[in-house]
Design an enzyme around this catalytic site. Structure first.
Site, mmCIF file in Angstrom:
data_model
loop_
_atom_site.group_PDB
_atom_site.id
_atom_site.type_symbol
_atom_site.label_atom_id
_atom_site.label_comp_id
_atom_site.label_asym_id
_atom_site.label_seq_id
_atom_site.Cartn_x
_atom_site.Cartn_y
_atom_site.Cartn_z
ATOM 1 N N CYS A 78 37.959 42.476 54.679
ATOM 2 C CA CYS A 78 36.538 42.178 54.220
ATOM 3 C C CYS A 78 35.716 40.855 54.518
ATOM 4 O O CYS A 78 36.303 39.888 54.325
ATOM 5 C CB CYS A 78 36.713 42.536 52.621
ATOM 6 N N TYR A 171 32.889 48.032 42.813
ATOM 7 C CA TYR A 171 33.872 47.265 42.742
ATOM 8 C C TYR A 171 34.442 46.450 43.975
ATOM 9 O O TYR A 171 35.587 47.064 44.616
ATOM 10 C CB TYR A 171 35.354 48.180 42.145
ATOM 11 N N SER A 172 33.696 45.362 44.217
ATOM 12 C CA SER A 172 33.947 44.608 45.504
ATOM 13 C C SER A 172 34.943 43.726 45.336
ATOM 14 O O SER A 172 35.237 43.212 44.294
ATOM 15 C CB SER A 172 32.485 44.188 45.873
ATOM 16 N N TYR A 236 26.042 46.219 59.068
ATOM 17 C CA TYR A 236 26.391 47.484 58.202
ATOM 18 C C TYR A 236 25.054 48.033 58.113
ATOM 19 O O TYR A 236 24.976 49.120 58.091
ATOM 20 C CB TYR A 236 26.650 46.790 56.589
#
Length: 371
Positions: A78, A171-172, A236
């Site tokens: 990430c 939920y990052s 993104y």
């Protein structure tokens, strides 16, 4: 992806009292991932981070800076989590704030309850994995440097959020976790890196490095204001666009900003001036993924870092700074992107790629010139 309606923490200003930390504001929303965040015209619209508390160096702060009190939950894959790992590394905070790296490939977090897929922890005793549609791989249940969750034995990042009272959110990672209060301090990477930069200097091995010096505030904030929407989030916006119009808008803005970066880096050493800053960390984590992932997977193939000398040399210099190389794990980066979204890559085939890391290992010539 099916969803179940439930409350989620919403973005807020940093909380001011200890009781506020365990009383999130809620809205009706859905357990979700970034793939679900779309506007009416098919454009990707990222939902803001939810937990926005701050660690402060003052001893009477709600979350005071202390050695061994806080823990980072991150993914090598990430870019937002990568920001925190890079800042922790260059500041020399590895011995002050431990980190746990999750498995790179999303799995269903509660398969008996809903269809949510997200970050899970490595399991040395686990079986080989596929993607959430049963395809790809098989992949190991634990990659090098993945570890189990150390405090509660949680199987997923979702479970960790639930421990903090966030039961149906996005939920990052990253998560800055307070081990004393057993709660989340922050999951906003841009704010976590500023905490790591300024609030832990009493424990840092490199306290004199200031990634957000007061004399550069204006320049750094200005760069962040266009790099984030068009580059960091821009990739993104290209990759998760659900209409041609949305993609065309995003790729045009990304291409223009890429060229702007190339031009700036021919004239000055770093993106916000001649001093390495947080703006460079924020930019680097996107650029290091650009050729191996984004040009293919997110269709950002109008440009290439490898074919842009000023940007490639810039990336080489940063990659070769002490501590930075160890935060770049291209195997896990590629495993995550190509294997976590079956709707984009049904069979989870991982392209071999150009070995961009090998390019980063080669000497840069920025000591003598900017190109």
């Amino acid at each position: 992806m099916s969803k179940t309606a439930s409350p989620i923490l919403t973005a807020s200003l940093p909380r001011n009292s200890a009781s506020d930390a365990s009383k999130p504001v809620t809205n009706t929303f859905f357990a979700q991932t970034a793939l679900d965040e779309s506007g009416d015209k098919g454009e990707f619209k990222r939902v803001d981070a939810s937990w926005r508390n701050w660690v402060k160096k003052e001893p009477d702060a709600q979350f005071p800076a202390e050695k061994d009190r806080y823990h980072l939950f991150v993914a090598y894959a990430c870019p937002w989590a990568h920001r925190t790992l890079m800042t922790r590394a260059v500041k020399g905070l590895d011995d002050t704030i431990a980190a746990t790296v999750v498995h790179p490939i999303w799995q269903k977090t509660k398969p008996d309850q809903d269809e949510h897929s997200g970050w899970v922890f490595g399991n040395a005793e686990g079986e080989m994995l596929t993607n959430t549609e049963g395809n790809g791989g098989p992949f190991p249940s634990i990659f090098p440097h993945n570890e189990p969750e150390p405090f509660f034995g949680s199987q997923s990042i979702r479970e960790l959020y639930e421990k903090a009272g966030d039961t149906d959110g996005k939920y990052s990672v990253p998560i800055l976790w307070d081990k004393k209060r057993n709660t989340i301090v922050s999951n906003e990477s841009s704010e976590i890196i500023r905490m790591l930069n300024s609030e832990f200097n009493d424990f840092a091995k490199n306290p004199d490095l200031d990634l957000y010096p007061i004399e550069m505030h204006v320049a750094i904030d200005k760069v962040n204001s266009w790099v984030y929407p068009t580059i960091n989030n821009g990739v993104y916006r290209c990759g998760f666009a659900k209409s041609q119009e949305a993609y065309d808008t995003a790729i045009t803005e990304l291409t223009e900003s890429f060229d702007r970066i190339a031009d700036i880096l021919q004239k000055q050493r770093f993106i916000a001036g001649n001093k390495f800053s947080e703006a460079d960390i924020r930019l680097f984590v996107t650029l290091v993924r650009f050729d191996e992932v984004y040009t293919v997977y997110f269709k950002t193939n109008t440009r290439s870092v490898a074919h842009t000398p000023s940007i490639l040399n810039y990336c080489r210099e940063i990659y070769q700074m002490p501590g930075v190389k160890d935060t770049v794990n291209m195997e896990q980066i590629k495993a995550h992107y190509y294997c976590s979204h079956p709707i984009l890559n049904h069979f989870s085939i991982v392209p071999r790629g150009p070995d961009f890391v090998d390019l980063l290992e080669q000497p840069h010539n920025r000591n003598n010139s900017l190109n």
